[in-house]
Structure formats: C-alpha cells, structure tokens
Design a protein around this motif. Structure first.
Motif, PDB file in Angstrom:
ATOM      1  N   THR A   5       0.836  -1.208   0.000  1.00 46.65           N
ATOM      2  CA  THR A   5       0.000   0.000   0.000  1.00 46.65           C
ATOM      3  C   THR A   5       0.864   1.248   0.000  1.00 46.65           C
ATOM      4  OG1 THR A   5      -1.748  -1.188   1.190  1.00 46.65           O
ATOM      5  CG2 THR A   5      -1.825   1.214   1.229  1.00 46.65           C
ATOM      6  N   ARG A   6       1.913   1.263   0.788  1.00 43.59           N
ATOM      7  CA  ARG A   6       2.807   2.413   0.811  1.00 43.59           C
ATOM      8  C   ARG A   6       3.467   2.633  -0.548  1.00 43.59           C
ATOM      9  NH1 ARG A   6       5.945   1.555   6.620  1.00 43.59           N
ATOM     10  NH2 ARG A   6       4.153   2.131   7.969  1.00 43.59           N
ATOM     11  N   GLN A   7       3.899   1.517  -1.158  1.00 44.97           N
ATOM     12  CA  GLN A   7       4.531   1.644  -2.462  1.00 44.97           C
ATOM     13  C   GLN A   7       3.550   2.167  -3.512  1.00 44.97           C
ATOM     14  OE1 GLN A   7       6.157  -2.263  -3.214  1.00 44.97           O
ATOM     15  NE2 GLN A   7       8.117  -1.756  -2.196  1.00 44.97           N
ATOM     16  N   MET A   8       2.292   1.685  -3.439  1.00 48.32           N
ATOM     17  CA  MET A   8       1.268   2.176  -4.369  1.00 48.32           C
ATOM     18  C   MET A   8       1.050   3.674  -4.196  1.00 48.32           C
ATOM     19  SD  MET A   8      -1.791  -0.620  -4.545  1.00 48.32           S
ATOM     20  CE  MET A   8      -1.557  -2.246  -5.255  1.00 48.32           C
ATOM     21  N   ASN A   9       0.819   4.087  -2.969  1.00 47.64           N
ATOM     22  CA  ASN A   9       0.567   5.499  -2.705  1.00 47.64           C
ATOM     23  C   ASN A   9       1.755   6.358  -3.117  1.00 47.64           C
ATOM     24  OD1 ASN A   9      -1.994   4.980  -1.647  1.00 47.64           O
ATOM     25  ND2 ASN A   9      -1.197   4.706   0.460  1.00 47.64           N
ATOM     26  N   ALA A  10       2.959   5.869  -2.849  1.00 50.27           N
ATOM     27  CA  ALA A  10       4.143   6.635  -3.245  1.00 50.27           C
ATOM     28  C   ALA A  10       4.237   6.758  -4.766  1.00 50.27           C
ATOM     29  CB  ALA A  10       5.398   5.970  -2.680  1.00 50.27           C
ATOM     30  N   THR A  11       3.933   5.653  -5.473  1.00 52.57           N
ATOM     31  CA  THR A  11       3.982   5.677  -6.940  1.00 52.57           C
ATOM     32  C   THR A  11       2.932   6.628  -7.502  1.00 52.57           C
ATOM     33  OG1 THR A  11       4.761   3.392  -6.953  1.00 52.57           O
ATOM     34  CG2 THR A  11       3.854   4.253  -9.006  1.00 52.57           C
ATOM     35  N   ILE A  12       1.705   6.556  -6.924  1.00 57.14           N
ATOM     36  CA  ILE A  12       0.628   7.438  -7.386  1.00 57.14           C
ATOM     37  C   ILE A  12       0.992   8.897  -7.155  1.00 57.14           C
ATOM     38  CG2 ILE A  12      -1.761   8.126  -6.969  1.00 57.14           C
ATOM     39  CD1 ILE A  12      -2.371   5.164  -6.372  1.00 57.14           C
ATOM     40  N   GLN A  13       1.494   9.205  -5.971  1.00 59.97           N
ATOM     41  CA  GLN A  13       1.869  10.584  -5.678  1.00 59.97           C
ATOM     42  C   GLN A  13       2.952  11.078  -6.628  1.00 59.97           C
ATOM     43  OE1 GLN A  13       0.539  12.719  -3.579  1.00 59.97           O
ATOM     44  NE2 GLN A  13      -0.949  11.278  -2.706  1.00 59.97           N
ATOM     45  N   LEU A  14       3.888  10.196  -6.937  1.00 59.33           N
ATOM     46  CA  LEU A  14       4.969  10.580  -7.846  1.00 59.33           C
ATOM     47  C   LEU A  14       4.426  10.854  -9.256  1.00 59.33           C
ATOM     48  CD1 LEU A  14       8.009  10.985  -8.131  1.00 59.33           C
ATOM     49  CD2 LEU A  14       8.198   8.538  -8.726  1.00 59.33           C
ATOM     50  N   GLU A  15       3.513   9.982  -9.697  1.00 61.32           N
ATOM     51  CA  GLU A  15       2.938  10.191 -11.026  1.00 61.32           C
ATOM     52  C   GLU A  15       2.078  11.451 -11.072  1.00 61.32           C
ATOM     53  OE1 GLU A  15       2.122   6.805 -13.920  1.00 61.32           O
ATOM     54  OE2 GLU A  15       1.333   6.013 -12.006  1.00 61.32           O
ATOM     55  N   VAL A  16       1.309  11.694 -10.030  1.00 62.26           N
ATOM     56  CA  VAL A  16       0.482  12.911  -9.986  1.00 62.26           C
ATOM     57  C   VAL A  16       1.365  14.150 -10.087  1.00 62.26           C
ATOM     58  CG1 VAL A  16      -1.006  14.324  -8.513  1.00 62.26           C
ATOM     59  CG2 VAL A  16      -1.449  11.883  -8.779  1.00 62.26           C
ATOM     60  N   ARG A  17       2.439  14.173  -9.356  1.00 64.33           N
ATOM     61  CA  ARG A  17       3.319  15.338  -9.409  1.00 64.33           C
ATOM     62  C   ARG A  17       3.931  15.508 -10.809  1.00 64.33           C
ATOM     63  NH1 ARG A  17       4.851  13.708  -4.067  1.00 64.33           N
ATOM     64  NH2 ARG A  17       6.659  12.586  -4.916  1.00 64.33           N
ATOM     65  N   GLY A  18       4.300  14.385 -11.418  1.00 63.58           N
ATOM     66  CA  GLY A  18       4.864  14.465 -12.770  1.00 63.58           C
ATOM     67  C   GLY A  18       3.854  14.972 -13.792  1.00 63.58           C
ATOM     68  N   LEU A  19       2.604  14.477 -13.711  1.00 57.96           N
ATOM     69  CA  LEU A  19       1.579  14.919 -14.650  1.00 57.96           C
ATOM     70  C   LEU A  19       1.185  16.374 -14.430  1.00 57.96           C
ATOM     71  CD1 LEU A  19      -0.670  11.716 -14.703  1.00 57.96           C
ATOM     72  CD2 LEU A  19       0.878  12.517 -16.501  1.00 57.96           C
ATOM     73  N   VAL A  20       1.119  16.788 -13.194  1.00 51.79           N
ATOM     74  CA  VAL A  20       0.815  18.184 -12.907  1.00 51.79           C
ATOM     75  C   VAL A  20       1.910  19.091 -13.469  1.00 51.79           C
ATOM     76  CG1 VAL A  20       0.558  19.888 -11.058  1.00 51.79           C
ATOM     77  CG2 VAL A  20      -0.615  17.687 -10.905  1.00 51.79           C
ATOM     78  N   GLU A  21       3.161  18.698 -13.310  1.00 47.78           N
ATOM     79  CA  GLU A  21       4.240  19.477 -13.877  1.00 47.78           C
ATOM     80  C   GLU A  21       4.131  19.554 -15.409  1.00 47.78           C
ATOM     81  OE1 GLU A  21       6.492  21.272 -12.430  1.00 47.78           O
ATOM     82  OE2 GLU A  21       5.797  20.763 -10.397  1.00 47.78           O
ATOM     83  N   ARG A  22       3.750  18.436 -16.014  1.00 48.04           N
ATOM     84  CA  ARG A  22       3.580  18.419 -17.463  1.00 48.04           C
ATOM     85  C   ARG A  22       2.435  19.360 -17.882  1.00 48.04           C
ATOM     86  NH1 ARG A  22       5.209  14.976 -21.475  1.00 48.04           N
ATOM     87  NH2 ARG A  22       6.966  14.698 -20.066  1.00 48.04           N
ATOM     88  N   TYR A  23       1.338  19.337 -17.097  1.00 52.86           N
ATOM     89  CA  TYR A  23       0.197  20.216 -17.402  1.00 52.86           C
ATOM     90  C   TYR A  23       0.614  21.683 -17.292  1.00 52.86           C
ATOM     91  CZ  TYR A  23      -4.198  22.712 -16.710  1.00 52.86           C
ATOM     92  OH  TYR A  23      -5.242  23.615 -16.806  1.00 52.86           O
ATOM     93  N   ARG A  24       1.385  21.985 -16.273  1.00 47.24           N
ATOM     94  CA  ARG A  24       1.790  23.373 -16.090  1.00 47.24           C
ATOM     95  C   ARG A  24       2.765  23.820 -17.190  1.00 47.24           C
ATOM     96  NH1 ARG A  24       2.850  23.278  -9.516  1.00 47.24           N
ATOM     97  NH2 ARG A  24       0.622  23.236  -8.917  1.00 47.24           N
ATOM     98  N   ALA A  25       3.535  22.861 -17.642  1.00 47.06           N
ATOM     99  CA  ALA A  25       4.517  23.215 -18.670  1.00 47.06           C
ATOM    100  C   ALA A  25       3.898  23.289 -20.069  1.00 47.06           C
ATOM    101  CB  ALA A  25       5.662  22.188 -18.659  1.00 47.06           C
ATOM    102  N   GLY A  26       2.973  22.393 -20.423  1.00 44.56           N
ATOM    103  CA  GLY A  26       2.464  22.348 -21.791  1.00 44.56           C
ATOM    104  C   GLY A  26       0.970  22.510 -21.918  1.00 44.56           C
ATOM    105  N   GLY A  27       0.301  22.637 -20.809  1.00 40.12           N
ATOM    106  CA  GLY A  27      -1.125  22.844 -20.852  1.00 40.12           C
ATOM    107  C   GLY A  27      -1.889  21.548 -20.963  1.00 40.12           C
ATOM    108  N   LEU A  28      -3.186  21.689 -21.270  1.00 42.22           N
ATOM    109  CA  LEU A  28      -4.063  20.515 -21.311  1.00 42.22           C
ATOM    110  C   LEU A  28      -3.679  19.557 -22.417  1.00 42.22           C
ATOM    111  CD1 LEU A  28      -6.571  19.106 -20.168  1.00 42.22           C
ATOM    112  CD2 LEU A  28      -7.958  20.471 -21.777  1.00 42.22           C
ATOM    113  N   ASN A  29      -3.311  20.086 -23.578  1.00 43.35           N
ATOM    114  CA  ASN A  29      -2.957  19.197 -24.698  1.00 43.35           C
ATOM    115  C   ASN A  29      -1.760  18.307 -24.349  1.00 43.35           C
ATOM    116  OD1 ASN A  29      -5.024  20.208 -26.311  1.00 43.35           O
ATOM    117  ND2 ASN A  29      -3.747  21.878 -27.146  1.00 43.35           N
TER     118      ASN A  29
END
Length: 495
Positions: A45-69
């Motif tokens: 469970t810890r590994q799952m949550n850590a992986t999800i949090q890491l992916e969320v942060r990466g996708l948010v950074e991508r959204y901020r950098a390139g927008g919705l597309n």
C-alpha cells in the motif's frame, strides 16, 4: 466402549504432548503468517501510494509546462501501455477527455487528493464491460475545472491476500497432520517403552525378583532410567536373597544349640536323682548356651546395621596402623597361651576414613580367626605325625602356629594384611566364607557361629574397601584395602 477408548487415549501423555505441540505450533504459525501478510500489505500500500503521488506530481508538472494538450497526450500514451496504472482526465462537466477508465462511481471525481477507500471501476476497451475492478486512486483538479485521476489496480494485492489465506488453510491441515504423526510416533515408541517397563514391574511385584527392566541400548532417558532401576533391583534382590539365606541359616545353625539347650533342661528335670549340684551344672551350661546365642544375635544385628550403612555410624580419620598394633598387642597373650607366635609390622601415620569401633572389631575378628584355625591345624599335624612316627625313619615336628599382621600402602590404598599358617581356604570357597553362617565342613566341629568374616565383609563394604584372599602356602592371606586419607589436625584420632 468407544467413549471409554477415547477417554483412555486422551489421558495418555502422548496425546497431551501432541495437543500441546499442536497448540504451540498453531499459535506460532498463525502469528508468523499474519505478521508477514500484514506487513506485506502495508508495504504494498505504501509503495502504491508513493507511486501514485509521484505520477500525480509528474503529470501536474507536465500540465503546467504544456497545458491541457500536453497532459492529454501523456495520458493517452501511458493508457496504451499494459500495466496496473489508471488514468482519467475529465472536463468541468465530468465528461471523458482521456484515460483508460471507462466508468467509476460519480462521487470519486468530486474528491480531492487521495481517496481513503478502494474504488470499483471498469476498464476502457474491456470486452466484458460488466466486470468490476478495484483500485486506489488520487484526484487532482487542474485549472479550468479539469480533473485528473491517477490510480493503481489492487488486483495483485487481492491475489496475494488469497494466497496467504490458502497458505493459512494448508498450514492448518499440515499442522494437524504432523500432530497426528507425532502422536503416532510417541504412542508407538514412547508408550511401548513405558508399557514394557510396566509389564516388567508387574512381574517383579509378582515375585520374579530376577526380572529386569528392558534396555534397548538407545542411550536415551528411558535406558538411563532402566539402568538405574536395574541396579536398584539387583541390590534389592541381593538383600532379599541375603534375608532368605539368613533365615535359612538361622533355622539350621541355631536350631541345634536351642534343641541341645531344651534337651538338657528336659533331661535334668526328668532325672529323679538330680540334686542341687546337677541342677547347678545344668543351669551353668544353659547360661553358657544362652550367652552364645545372644552373642550370635548381637553379631547379626551389628552386621545388619553395618550393611544398611546406618547414618548413626560416624566416621573420622583413623590411624589404622595404630589400630592394628593395638589389636595385635591385645591378642599377644592369648597367642602365647595357645603356643602360637603373633608378630606385627604396622607403622603409624597410615590414615583412613572410618569408624574406629568397627575397624577394630574387623581386625580383631581376623586375628582371632587366624589364631583359632592356625593353632588347630598345627595341633592336628603334630597329632598325625605322632600317630605315624613309628613308620618314619626321620621325625620333624611341625612349626608353631604363626600369625603376622602388617599394614602397607599401595596405589592410594592402605592394605591391612593378616597371614597365618593354618589350613587355608580353597579358592572356590573364598567368596562363600564371607557370607553369614557359612562354615566349611572341616570347621563345623569348631566353636563359632560363622559370622566373624561376615562382619569383616560388612565393615569393608561400609568403608568402600576391597577384600582379597590368597594362599600363604600353607595358610591364608587375608587383605583389606582401605582408601588412604591425608591426616588433618581436627578429625584425626590419636593413638
């Protein structure tokens, strides 16, 4: 009958031990499985949550950098990859924009952050659209009302849980099976040994004193117990045999003096011409017989007390050389009266741990025994030579009766030796004469009860001394080897 058999089995030690082992191993196995399963679940469970949090942060950074597309492009690219990751992007109205999730409860997208419970969903492109999956998800709201869901399927975790449950069930059956095997082993091995011991014990209680407990040479605790009990049984058998022999010997050897005493009294009473002098002689002879019987019983009691190793018998450090010299000096006048020569060589400072009274009695018995038979033997030789002196051309009279007492040391033992030039004892009779009431045929006409050497043997046994009888050519060499002791200033008896 079945209930009685079950109760009998449940009362056995094997059943109780098996039940105890089963309970202990069950508790241990349950604890081990639960501990491993719980910690594995927590780690996953810890590994799952850590992986999800890491992916969320990466996708948010991508959204901020390139927008919705840019975000949608990344989501579509990752959604086409096989794996347990879940992605979903919806607009402000909740319509599907991108991802690999076909359907999930509406309330999930209204959440913010990590959802605190497992969420059911349907996969996009799945053939069976009714098939439900479970996942842990995290929801993030972007600018403009768009929402991002990232999650991980927990099917692997559920599969692991089922594996643990199956392992728990299999372990339970395995523990029961092993407990039954242990019970069968204990029943066949241990209980059979106990039954063998019980059977042998019943035979012994039935009077078969020569029966012994079985020893399998396995060297286990049952063999050690059987060996100890067999030694005890041998000792008991010896005591019982000795008691029987004493009873038989008392009945045989004391019957004659008692019968003689009774006959003398009856003859005296039946005599019509008996006067005061006759009565007096009869009473004196009766008194002598009675005193002889009392001495015999006193000797028996002393032997019994010594053989029982009575706690009332006190020991101290003794100078056996001095004791031997005292006894030899005591018997020297008696030897002179009998025409015998008594010599001794007993240096002092030869110490042993013993009882002075008993050791002195043993030495006195040996000297008295040697003196009695040596004097008689020499007298018989003289008589036989006188009877045949007319047939011999040359006459050589036998030597005097000689008794020699000596004390010496050898390999940590103090050896007390009494030698004589009497008739000696045949090799096959040397152990037998140490028993109570044993008198060889050639000495039955001599006064005595056959208890002198028995007391010596009992005293030697009490002092853990060894006895040895050898041929003196002619005569007998009687040796007693006591354990040598170092003198101490407090416990040594002065001569």
């Amino acid at each position: 009958m079945a209930i009685s058999s079950i109760n009998k089995i449940m009362r056995t030690t094997a059943f109780k031990l098996s039940a105890i082992y089963l309970i202990i191993f069950s508790i241990f196995a349950t604890f081990l499985i639960v501990y491993i399963a719980f910690n594995t679940q927590v780690l996953m469970t810890r590994q799952m949550n850590a992986t999800i949090q890491l992916e969320v942060r990466g996708l948010v950074e991508r959204y901020r950098a390139g927008g919705l597309n840019a975000l949608v492009k990344v989501i579509e690219d990752r959604s086409r990859r096989p794996g347990a990751s879940l992605y979903l992007v919806t607009d402000f109205r909740g319509h599907y924009v991108a991802g690999n999730v076909a359907a999930l409860p509406k309330w999930v997208m209204d959440k913010r952050g990590a959802v605190d419970q497992a969420v059911t969903y349907q996969r996009l492109g799945d053939v069976d659209q009714r098939k439900q999956y479970k996942a842990v998800v995290n929801v993030y709201e972007t600018f403009g009302g768009y929402r991002l869901l990232v999650g991980r399927d927990i099917g692997e975790r559920e599969t692991f849980r089922k594996v643990v449950e199956q392992a728990f069930i299999v372990s339970g059956f395995l523990l029961v099976f092993l407990a039954l095997l242990a019970w069968l082993f204990v029943s066949r091995k241990v209980l059979n040994r106990i039954d063998m011991i019980a059977v042998a014990s019943r035979h012994i209680m039935a009077g078969q004193l020569d029966e012994r407990l079985p020893v399998t040479q396995a060297g286990d605790e049952f063999d050690r117990l059987s060996d100890s009990l067999n030694v005890m049984l041998s000792r008991i058998e010896g005591l019982m045999q000795g008691l029987k022999e004493v009873s038989d010997n008392i009945a045989h050897d004391l019957k004659t003096p008692l019968t003689r005493l009774r006959n003398r009294v009856e003859v005296t009473l039946a005599s019509e011409e008996a006067g005061a002098e006759i009565y007096r002689d009869a009473l004196e002879q009766t008194l002598e017989e009675s005193e002889s019987l009392i001495r015999t019983f006193d000797a028996l009691l002393r032997i019994a007390r010594v053989e029982a190793k009575s706690t009332q018998i006190e020991k101290t450090t003794l100078d056996i050389g001095a004791i031997a010299a005292d006894m030899a000096e005591l018997y020297e006048p008696v030897a002179e009266d009998e025409g015998a020569v008594l010599t001794w060589n007993s240096p002092s400072q030869q110490f042993i741990d013993g009882n002075r009274e008993l050791v002195s009695q043993a030495v006195a018995n040996l000297i008295d025994n040697a003196l009695k038979y040596a004097v008689r033997h020499v007298a018989e030789q003289r008589q036989a030579q006188q009877d045949h002196e007319d047939e011999q051309t040359e006459c050589t009279l036998p030597e005097q009766a000689r008794i020699d007492v000596s004390v010496a040391t050898n390999e940590g033992r103090v050896i007390l030796t009494v030698r004589d030039n009497g008739p000696g004892i045949a090799k096959e009779d040397r152990q037998r004469v140490l028993q109570r009431f044993v008198r060889l045929d050639k000495s039955r006409t001599q006064p005595g009860s056959g208890l002198g050497l028995s007391l010596v043997n009992a005293v030697a046994s009490l002092h853990e001394a060894n006895i040895q009888l050898d041929d003196n050519e002619p005569g007998l060499v009687f040796s007693i080897g006591f354990l040598q002791m170092k003198p101490n200033n407090q416990g040594t008896e002065a001569h």
